[in-house]
Design an enzyme around this catalytic site. Structure first.
Site, PDB file in Angstrom:
ATOM      1  N   HIS A 191       3.765  43.675  54.749  1.00  0.00           N
ATOM      2  CA  HIS A 191       2.817  43.033  55.668  1.00  0.00           C
ATOM      3  C   HIS A 191       3.262  43.083  57.131  1.00  0.00           C
ATOM      4  CE1 HIS A 191       0.854  40.314  52.349  1.00  0.00           C
ATOM      5  NE2 HIS A 191       0.895  41.597  52.013  1.00  0.00           N
ATOM      6  N   ASN A 192       4.560  42.896  57.377  1.00  0.00           N
ATOM      7  CA  ASN A 192       5.040  42.798  58.774  1.00  0.00           C
ATOM      8  C   ASN A 192       5.696  44.080  59.268  1.00  0.00           C
ATOM      9  OD1 ASN A 192       6.459  39.797  57.493  1.00  0.00           O
ATOM     10  ND2 ASN A 192       4.513  39.875  58.566  1.00  0.00           N
ATOM     11  N   THR A 246      23.719  31.808  57.968  1.00  0.00           N
ATOM     12  CA  THR A 246      22.380  31.429  57.509  1.00  0.00           C
ATOM     13  C   THR A 246      21.368  32.577  57.563  1.00  0.00           C
ATOM     14  OG1 THR A 246      21.797  30.831  59.763  1.00  0.00           O
ATOM     15  CG2 THR A 246      22.665  29.064  58.341  1.00  0.00           C
ATOM     16  N   GLY A 247      21.669  33.592  58.323  1.00  0.00           N
ATOM     17  CA  GLY A 247      20.696  34.652  58.607  1.00  0.00           C
ATOM     18  C   GLY A 247      19.868  34.336  59.840  1.00  0.00           C
ATOM     19  N   ASP A 249      28.371  38.615  61.623  1.00  0.00           N
ATOM     20  CA  ASP A 249      29.426  37.850  62.276  1.00  0.00           C
ATOM     21  C   ASP A 249      30.467  37.524  61.203  1.00  0.00           C
ATOM     22  OD1 ASP A 249      28.446  35.721  60.804  1.00  0.00           O
ATOM     23  OD2 ASP A 249      28.007  34.437  62.517  1.00  0.00           O
ATOM     24  N   HIS A 250      31.420  36.664  61.555  1.00  0.00           N
ATOM     25  CA  HIS A 250      32.479  36.318  60.610  1.00  0.00           C
ATOM     26  C   HIS A 250      31.917  35.732  59.317  1.00  0.00           C
ATOM     27  CE1 HIS A 250      31.606  33.046  63.347  1.00  0.00           C
ATOM     28  NE2 HIS A 250      31.987  32.189  62.416  1.00  0.00           N
ATOM     29  N   ARG A 298      25.805  32.330  53.410  1.00  0.00           N
ATOM     30  CA  ARG A 298      26.067  30.999  52.854  1.00  0.00           C
ATOM     31  C   ARG A 298      24.831  30.434  52.169  1.00  0.00           C
ATOM     32  NH1 ARG A 298      28.940  29.407  58.540  1.00  0.00           N
ATOM     33  NH2 ARG A 298      30.768  30.747  58.283  1.00  0.00           N
ATOM     34  N   CYS A 303      24.642  36.752  58.848  1.00  0.00           N
ATOM     35  CA  CYS A 303      25.503  35.690  59.376  1.00  0.00           C
ATOM     36  C   CYS A 303      25.537  34.587  58.325  1.00  0.00           C
ATOM     37  CB  CYS A 303      25.027  35.206  60.749  1.00  0.00           C
ATOM     38  SG  CYS A 303      23.405  34.434  60.788  1.00  0.00           S
ATOM     39  N   ARG A 354      -5.682  45.162  58.160  1.00  0.00           N
ATOM     40  CA  ARG A 354      -5.418  43.816  58.711  1.00  0.00           C
ATOM     41  C   ARG A 354      -3.938  43.631  59.051  1.00  0.00           C
ATOM     42  NH1 ARG A 354      -5.504  43.393  53.339  1.00  0.00           N
ATOM     43  NH2 ARG A 354      -4.272  41.828  52.228  1.00  0.00           N
ATOM     44  N   HIS A 355      -3.070  44.238  58.249  1.00  0.00           N
ATOM     45  CA  HIS A 355      -1.641  44.108  58.531  1.00  0.00           C
ATOM     46  C   HIS A 355      -1.245  44.981  59.732  1.00  0.00           C
ATOM     47  CE1 HIS A 355      -1.276  41.606  55.115  1.00  0.00           C
ATOM     48  NE2 HIS A 355      -1.545  42.552  54.245  1.00  0.00           N
ATOM     49  N   GLY A 412      20.852  33.035  62.948  1.00  0.00           N
ATOM     50  CA  GLY A 412      21.399  33.453  64.240  1.00  0.00           C
ATOM     51  C   GLY A 412      21.160  34.927  64.510  1.00  0.00           C
TER      52      GLY A 412
HETATM   53  C1  RB5 Z   1      28.886  30.612  62.049  1.00  0.00           C
HETATM   54  O1  RB5 Z   1      29.600  29.504  61.677  1.00  0.00           O
HETATM   55  C2  RB5 Z   1      27.405  30.375  61.855  1.00  0.00           C
HETATM   56  O2  RB5 Z   1      26.928  29.480  62.793  1.00  0.00           O
HETATM   57  C3  RB5 Z   1      26.664  31.674  61.933  1.00  0.00           C
HETATM   58  O3  RB5 Z   1      27.161  32.547  60.981  1.00  0.00           O
HETATM   59  C4  RB5 Z   1      25.173  31.640  61.680  1.00  0.00           C
HETATM   60  O4  RB5 Z   1      24.881  30.964  60.507  1.00  0.00           O
HETATM   61  C5  RB5 Z   1      24.322  31.213  62.793  1.00  0.00           C
HETATM   62  O5  RB5 Z   1      23.098  31.216  62.702  1.00  0.00           O
END
Ligand code: RB5
Length: 150
Positions: A97-98, A66-67, A7-8, A108, A64, A132-133, A69
């Site tokens: 493992h996964n 945080t990763g 995303d952005h 971020r 994204c 096991r995995h 979303g």
């Molecule tokens: C966008 O601002 C933010 O919410 C998105 O990039 C992401 O972190 C969502 O999980």
């Protein structure tokens, strides 16, 4: 073929990852977004996830802010095992493992050098195949088949 999506919030880090993939000669397909304009991460994560499930791409790198979303959206697609990784240990273990097929990164959360180390580890680590995995991954696949008929 590696499926890319962002995303952005992940756009700039995706550009750095593209430079790395180009430098090492790894093929990728970029499912967007293609600008820093505000957008909705599920759109791009699901587009790229479908390309993995269809077999067009083998693995994905989704980004994204945080990763979280992109991982939530990707994991709604049957056949996708997406893992948010904030260090190389997580990247290694989620492959070994996964058998994760999508790496989710938070632009971020991790800086570019760390993100590139995580990408390299994710791409260079094979599934261990240990009984096991394999059994546990099979349980995840079974859930996909029971819940979604795939
Ligand atoms: C966008 O601002 C933010 O919410 C998105 O990039 C992401 O972190 C969502 O999980």
């Amino acid at each position: 073929m590696i499926a890319l999506a962002c995303d952005h919030g992940g756009f700039m880090l995706k550009q750095d990852i593209i430079k790395h993939l180009d430098a090492v000669g790894l093929e990728f397909k970029d499912f967007g977004t293609y600008t820093e304009d505000s957008c909705d991460y599920p759109v791009f994560a699901v587009l790229a996830s479908k390309a993995i499930v269809s077999g067009e791409c083998e693995r994905g790198i989704f980004i994204c802010g945080t990763g979280i979303g992109v991982s939530l959206a990707a994991n709604k697609v049957p056949g996708i095992r997406a893992a948010v990784c904030t260090n190389t240990y997580m990247a290694e273990k989620t492959r070994a493992h996964n058998d994760a097929n999508v790496l989710a990164l938070g632009a971020r959360v991790v800086d570019t050098p760390l993100a590139l180390d995580i990408v390299k580890t994710f791409l260079n680590t094979e599934f261990s195949g240990d009984e096991r995995h394999a059994r546990r991954v099979d349980m995840l696949k079974y859930l996909d088949s029971q819940l979604f008929g795939q």
